[in-house]
Scaffold this active site. Sequence first.
Site: not given
Length: 345
Positions: A92, A110, A117, A121, A124, A165-166, A195, A218-220, A294, A337
């Site tokens: 996507e 994006c 991935c 996480c 996600c 993906g990373e 990112s 992406s600290l989070n 989200n 996201c």
Amino acid sequence: MALIDLKSLDKPSMEEFVKNEGLPAYRARQLIHWIYEKNVTDIGDITEISKPMREKLAGKARIGALTVKKRLVSEDGTEKYLLGLEDGNSIESVLIGTDADAPDSCLTLCVSSQVGCAIGCRFCLTGKMGFIRNLRPHEIVEQVLCAQRLIRPRKITNIVFMGMGEPLNNLENVSEALRRLTEFVGLSRRRITLSTSGIIPGILELPRVAPLVNLAISLNAATDEVRSMIMPVNRKYGLAPLLQALRRFPLPGRSRITFEYVLLGGVNDTDEDAARLVRLLRGIPSKVNLIPFNEHEGAGFRAPSADRVLAFQKILTGARVTAFIRKSKGADILAACGQLRAEYT
Ligand code: SAH
Ligand code: SF4
């Protein structure tokens, strides 16, 4: 014999292809111009080349393209594309616009860097899919060309690697894609952002293999305990070494590192978390994007209240840390996201 996909060729391979066809070197530049700037998908459309030569080339080569399996347009103008790869997998991409009347209006695509991935996480949806495979350079670039064809005459101005993906787990292909996006398509590196969940070896390699692109982390979470719980990658690359690597990251001019912080209600959204975040970022030219979670089914997390989000932001800005609240766009088409999972495979 299978036709060669011209889009899968890097510059030296394109030059070699042209040479093997007995053509002068400038033909390689011409093909690159038509494929990446004029965005043709049929050799027959390259009118700068004589018809007999086009026919000859078409017997040897083709210009590959992703198939658009679905195009969803949100009420707010965000668009999501479900794109088919040649091996049957899907990915996507999401197109996010600012107000078209704004003087500095941007159209950001994006893009995905992998099918699925491996980082896993917990909040996600892409992570839930698991890892299927890396995207090849042309599969990354073609997301841009494909979206560009769909939205003509509007023009994509910015690229963020924030889809599936990373990117730092596929750095070689991502950096070749960046080369083609800048050299062939003509996008500026300053308008491209990569990112990452914080893969330290990749961050250290970036300035060499992909200089000048913007970096987002992406600290989070602001403690190792919470971060390891929601992002298992933190057990390998913890906060202290990650932030140390970022302190040393060469930043051109006045640019800053973006920190993404997904706010999960009751998990990482307290005043103490905000204060810790301020301390962690000390000494790093940074800006923070706060992304209220989200929601999606079965996630086991919830979005924080609007008041909590504002209070969190206030602590950051009060300590002179730039912090924006990222309004989720395209939620009605699951384009926000962390909601990408190419579910129609
Ligand atoms: N793998 C890279 C690139 C993907 S970016 C990375 O993680 O940085 C995807 C961004 O969306 C990340 O910042 C991630 O933290 C965030 N995200 C993932 N799931 C989310 C969700 N459900 N709600 C809000 N943000 C989410
Ligand atoms: Fe992978 Fe990024 Fe999703 Fe984590 S947030 S699972 S790194 S895509």
